[in-house]
Design an enzyme around this catalytic site. Structure first.
Site, PDB file in Angstrom:
ATOM      1  N   HIS A   1       0.831  -1.222   0.000  1.00 44.09           N
ATOM      2  CA  HIS A   1       0.000   0.000   0.000  1.00 44.09           C
ATOM      3  C   HIS A   1       0.863   1.269   0.000  1.00 44.09           C
ATOM      4  O   HIS A   1       0.434   2.309   0.493  1.00 44.09           O
ATOM      5  CB  HIS A   1      -0.944   0.037   1.213  1.00 44.09           C
TER       6      HIS A   1
ATOM      7  N   SER B   1      14.825  21.718 -15.826  1.00 50.09           N
ATOM      8  CA  SER B   1      13.630  22.523 -16.029  1.00 50.09           C
ATOM      9  C   SER B   1      14.050  23.851 -16.643  1.00 50.09           C
ATOM     10  O   SER B   1      15.126  24.369 -16.354  1.00 50.09           O
ATOM     11  CB  SER B   1      12.949  22.758 -14.673  1.00 50.09           C
TER      12      SER B   1
ATOM     13  N   LYS C   1      16.109  21.872 -10.515  1.00 50.69           N
ATOM     14  CA  LYS C   1      15.443  20.613 -10.858  1.00 50.69           C
ATOM     15  C   LYS C   1      16.297  19.672 -11.691  1.00 50.69           C
ATOM     16  O   LYS C   1      17.045  20.071 -12.563  1.00 50.69           O
ATOM     17  CB  LYS C   1      14.155  20.903 -11.663  1.00 50.69           C
TER      18      LYS C   1
ATOM     19  N   GLU D   1       9.597   8.708 -16.738  1.00 47.54           N
ATOM     20  CA  GLU D   1       8.210   9.156 -16.972  1.00 47.54           C
ATOM     21  C   GLU D   1       7.752   8.813 -18.389  1.00 47.54           C
ATOM     22  O   GLU D   1       6.619   8.400 -18.612  1.00 47.54           O
ATOM     23  CB  GLU D   1       8.106  10.660 -16.740  1.00 47.54           C
TER      24      GLU D   1
END
Ligand code: ARG
Length: 461
Positions: free
Chosen positions: A156, A277, A283, A290
């Site tokens: 979980h 970024s 970043k 992704e």
């Protein structure tokens, strides 16, 4: 418009219709397989005396020059050909005249395209399998190096019990191993040759189907010519295997994204595998993970698309089947590049072992072991569960780990606790006591099995 037909037509095809109908814009992808099939076909025709040896040689030599000219860029696929089959035949006829017109004896584009697609998928399957093997080797390497790297195991997405990184990555080893085995069994099933099926009903020429099949590395000719021209099950099977691979890659990507986040910091992606970024200078984004996760959608889409295309097709060949190509090609390319990139990303990443171990020590991941300790001292498991639950509550109040409780505090809930509780709930013991097959304490056996698997895989190539 260079077409293979036209005898019974009195008007030219409408340009819009031609554009809609053509497949050269995408089936040029299996030009090499088309030529390979023609070489086998013509060799068989000569062996059977249907063509002379001189005609065979003229055709084979000319096919070589066509391939060379395409490779050098002298010859392009432009010129209004309907499909790759027309392109090859038209160029053959242009170069050697009447002999070129004999190539298509005893063959239809229906069994030809069925063959080309099968050869293409088989070639790509072999490449996919090789990429998977590489990925498996990389995962195995990470496992070997991280037998003692403790980390929290989750259910979980909540910290559950301590495991090792070797154990966690071992789960992915199993997934990609199944994917590879799936491909290998598909390869066996699909390895029959449709050549000789003709348009659908076979042919009157005395073809030696087994011979052309053997020339192309098939185990034999397909049993039924109507199935031969219309079977695309192997494409569906490849796509379904690819969908499962993408699901596995996507799950691993998701974990990498979580582990790479500032909150977790279990893994540090290499600069070569991350992006920045345009606005936030600090970043470093896991775009590759992704994208792999995101690209699973188009592979599933290709599979669903072909199932839908195939479901209403009466026997034998129907033009709908031309739709088996574009999305399949894309799905194959996508899957292969995702496996490749995942392998590179894993190989170049750095694991933050100290951070993982620290995280495993927090969150009461040893609570089950504390309960098991009581069971060993004769307390029924359900009672032990309650006792430890109350102690966890105490720890939460005190903002400490179970390891920090004093013996008096342990004893306040149950007299069976002794000094040896501290050892029993230490991370190392928690992991190493789990000795059941497939558990983190039995990692040596699992690694040995994987080693044998990889050795056999390399030998069988
Ligand atoms: N481009 C066609 C395909 O991909 C080739 C087969 C054409 N056969 C035919 N009878 N029109 O399926």
């Amino acid at each position: 418009m260079a077409q293979l037909w036209g005898g019974r037509f009195t008007k030219e095809t409408d340009q819009l219709v031609f554009n809609f109908n053509q497949s050269i814009s995408f089936d040029q992808k299996f030009f090499a397989q088309d030529v390979r099939g023609s070489r086998a076909h013509v060799t068989m025709l000569a062996k059977q005396g249907i063509l002379s040896e001189a005609e065979r040689d003229e055709i084979l030599t000319c096919l070589d020059t066509i391939v060379a000219d395409v490779e050098s860029g002298k010859l392009t696929f432009e010129g209004g050909y309907e499909d790759i089959h027309s392109f090859v035949e038209a160029n053959l006829i242009e170069r050697i005249g009447d002999t070129g017109k004999k190539l298509h004896t005893g063959r239809s584009r229906n069994d030809q395209v069925a063959l080309d697609m099968r050869l293409y998928v088989r070639d790509e399957l072999d490449e996919t399998e090789a990429l998977l093997l590489n990925l498996l080797k990389t995962i195995h390497g990470i496992m070997e190096e991280n037998k003692d790297t403790y980390m929290p195991g989750f259910t979980h997405l909540q910290k559950a019990q301590p495991v090792t990184l070797a154990h966690h990555m071992g789960a992915y080893f199993e997934m990609f191993k199944r994917d590879r085995d799936h491909l290998l069994s598909l390869r066996e099933r699909m390895n029959v040759c449709p050549l000789g099926s003709g348009a659908l009903a076979g042919t009157t020429y005395p073809l030696d189907r087994a011979y052309s099949a053997a020339l192309l590395g098939f185990d034999g000719a397909c049993a039924n010519s109507m199935d031969g021209v219309s079977d695309r099950d192997y494409v569906l099977e490849y796509l379904s295997a690819a969908a499962t691979m993408m699901m596995h890659l996507s799950r691993l990507s998701e974990e990498i994204i979580i582990w790479n986040s500032n909150e977790y910091q279990f893994i540090e992606l290499d600069d070569t595998y991350s992006t920045g970024s345009s606005i936030m200078p600090q970043k470093k984004n896991p775009d590759i993970a992704e994208l792999i996760r995101g690209k699973s959608g188009r592979v599933y889409g290709a599979m669903m698309s072909l199932y839908t295309t195939m479901k209403g097709i009466p026997l034998a060949y129907d033009k709908d089947m031309q739709e088996d190509k574009e999305m399949t090609f894309d799905a194959i390319d996508t899957t292969k590049s995702c496996i490749h990139l995942m392998e590179g990303m894993l190989k170049s990443s750095v694991w933050n072992k100290a951070r993982m171990e620290k995280s495993a020590a927090q969150g009461f991941t040893n609570a089950t072991d504390a309960a098991d300790y009581l069971v060993r001292k004769g307390v029924p498991f359900r009672d032990a569960h309650g006792i430890i639950g109350r102690l966890v509550l105490l720890c939460i109040e005190k903002n400490c780990a179970m390891d920090d409780l004093s013996l008096e505090e342990w004893k306040s809930e149950c007299d069976a606790f002794d000094e040896d509780i501290y050892e029993a709930i230490s991370m190392k013991v928690c992991v190493e006591r789990r000795l059941t097959e497939g558990a983190p304490g039995a990692m040596e056996e699992e690694l040995a099995k994987n080693r044998t698997y990889l050795e056999n895989a390399v030998k069988s190539r």
